[in-house]
Write a protein that holds these residues in place. Structure first.
Motif, short mmCIF file in Angstrom:
data_model
loop_
_atom_site.label_atom_id
_atom_site.label_comp_id
_atom_site.label_asym_id
_atom_site.label_seq_id
_atom_site.Cartn_x
_atom_site.Cartn_y
_atom_site.Cartn_z
N ALA A 113 44.25 46.67 39.18
CA ALA A 113 45.21 46.16 39.47
C ALA A 113 45.59 45.90 41.05
N VAL A 116 44.14 42.64 42.43
CA VAL A 116 44.65 41.67 42.00
C VAL A 116 45.85 41.49 43.07
N ALA A 132 50.79 43.28 37.20
CA ALA A 132 49.50 42.90 36.29
C ALA A 132 49.39 44.00 35.24
N LEU A 136 49.10 42.98 31.11
CA LEU A 136 48.16 43.14 30.45
C LEU A 136 48.08 44.16 29.29
N VAL A 281 40.81 37.44 41.64
CA VAL A 281 41.97 37.90 40.50
C VAL A 281 41.51 37.47 39.03
N LEU A 285 41.34 40.83 36.77
CA LEU A 285 42.20 40.68 35.43
C LEU A 285 41.34 40.83 34.15
N LEU A 289 41.81 44.12 31.91
CA LEU A 289 41.90 44.13 30.32
C LEU A 289 41.11 44.85 29.67
#
Length: 428
Positions: A113, A116, A132, A136, A281, A285, A289
């Motif tokens: 995170a 990001v 973020a 998610l 990014v 991500l 996830l």
């Protein structure tokens, strides 16, 4: 007797995956955002010995993946080393592995995170990181998972971005071959610490080991796929790390907050810098996830076995996901992402995950039928994990040891109360 896979699918899955498919899945698990952030703290530890540290991390990762593959073939159920440790070493070691996985991967979530945030808006990295995590967690809550197609797309994007960084850096006039030389700043402790930090960038390789029921000729395909995926990942990382050293040098690389963006900027290819940020990014991500998904499922499994509060074992009646576990993980990750430094998160995550894989290697050592080679790999993996774990930065070791001690205390307290006899009502 019916067995289940890690997703609870009944026995009888079709063996559709070949070696190439398994390699792609392995690359999707390894080629994430770790390489976009881990090079800087590793360069700070190893200096000009960065590439040696990378090789050490790869060797330990190979041992861990091989041991995990043997264990997965023996115990094709969900839970990973939480199950392996319990079955091979005893309940406490299984619990300890699960605890280390949850706390270590929670820190990994925070690190992803923060990655990001660092690549989108460095000045507000913590705020972006929290956003973020919230996004998610909401996605996972509704039962939306990263598909095989999404994995392939993310791998393609990450490989394209890393290739662009390598080409841009190596063809620029900013490179100096002398920066690749091994200087007097190299120490054994620094190289081992770098190996422990760079281990963070290899996390996910054991995903291949869970495919035993879905690949053709698993006994031959899985070891080959593990070797190939690790080999490709190592080559990619070696190329990226070498170019980063050629362009920036170990000292400047160590000070970078977004290392690969700094590489293309220093190479004079400013137009590529937004592309690198976007690639980081996407990778972060995708990793976040998958990580939140994995941590919440392990939390759910441990809660179901009452090693964590049983309330976390609830399943949402509509979305069929462990929603309380996902919310709890999301809240904790958001708090860590709001307060922690990305380098501290990487160090703590590496400590927890290395201890987790130490239990995996110890479990694999007890397996029958592995022969001398299997025991040598398990022994090397166990020694490597413990060595790298305890040569990480002192703050990571102290914090990690304290958190593991808290977990052990919780286990001992639970066991003590569970073993106490029920009070007997006096006769009237």
């Amino acid at each position: 007797m019916s067995e289940t896979t890690g997703t609870g699918t009944p026995e009888g899955l079709q063996r559709r995956l070949g070696a190439a498919d398994a390699v792609v899945i392995g690359l999707g698990s390894m080629l994430g955002a770790g390489i976009f952030v881990a090079l800087a703290p590793a360069a700070g530890a190893a200096g000009s010995g960065l590439l040696i540290g990378l090789a050490v991390a790869a060797i330990v990762a190979y041992c861990n993946a091989s041991s995990s593959g043997r264990l997965a073939a023996r115990y094709p159920v969900s839970g990973g080393t939480y199950v392996y440790g319990r079955e091979r070493l005893g309940e406490f070691w299984g619990y300890l592995a699960g605890w280390c996985f949850v706390v270590g991967k929670t820190a990994s979530c925070a690190a992803m995170a923060l990655t990001v945030g660092l690549y989108i808006w460095p000045e507000q990295a913590h705020a972006v990181a929290v956003a973020a995590v919230v996004l998610l967690t909401a996605v996972n809550y509704r039962g939306v998972q990263k598909s095989a197609l999404a994995t392939r797309i993310i791998v393609a994007i990450v490989l394209a971005v890393l290739a662009a960084v390598v080409v841009a850096g190596s063809t620029s006039g900013s490179t100096e071959v002398t920066r690749l030389g091994f200087g007097t700043d190299i120490t054994v402790g620094g190289v081992l610490q770098a190996g422990g930090l760079l281990f963070f960038a290899f996390a996910g390789y054991a995903r291949i080991a869970t495919l035993g029921e879905e690949v053709r000729e698993p006994a031959r395909t899985i070891p080959r796929a593990i070797s190939m995926a690790l080999g490709v990942t190592l080559l990619v990382y070696l190329a990226v790390a070498s170019v980063a050293l050629l362009v920036l040098g170990p000292r400047t690389l160590a000070e970078a907050t977004a290392p690969l963006s700094s590489v293309v900027t220093a190479a004079g290819v400013e137009w590529l810098e937004p592309v690198v940020r976007a690639g980081a990014v996407v990778a972060a991500l995708g990793s976040l996830l998958a990580l939140v998904l994995g941590v919440s499922r392990t939390t759910f499994a441990m809660a179901r076995d009452r090693h964590l509060p049983h309330a976390l074992a609830a399943v949402h009646p509509r979305f069929a996901v462990p929603h309380r576990a996902e919310l709890a993980v999301g809240v904790i990750v958001a708090v860590v992402a709001a307060t922690a430094d990305v380098r501290a998160a990487i160090g703590f995550s590496s400590f927890g995950v290395l201890v987790y894989y130490a239990v995996a290697n110890a479990s694999a050592w007890t397996l029958p039928g592995g022969g001398r080679r299997g025991r040598i790999i398990a022994s090397l993996g166990l020694a490597g994990c413990l060595t790298l774990a305890f040569t990480l930065p002192g703050s990571s070791v102290l914090t990690g040891t304290a958190v593991i001690a808290v977990g052990a205390l919780i286990y001992a307290t639970r066991r003590r109360f569970r073993s106490q006899p029920e009070p007997v009502e006096p006769q009237r």
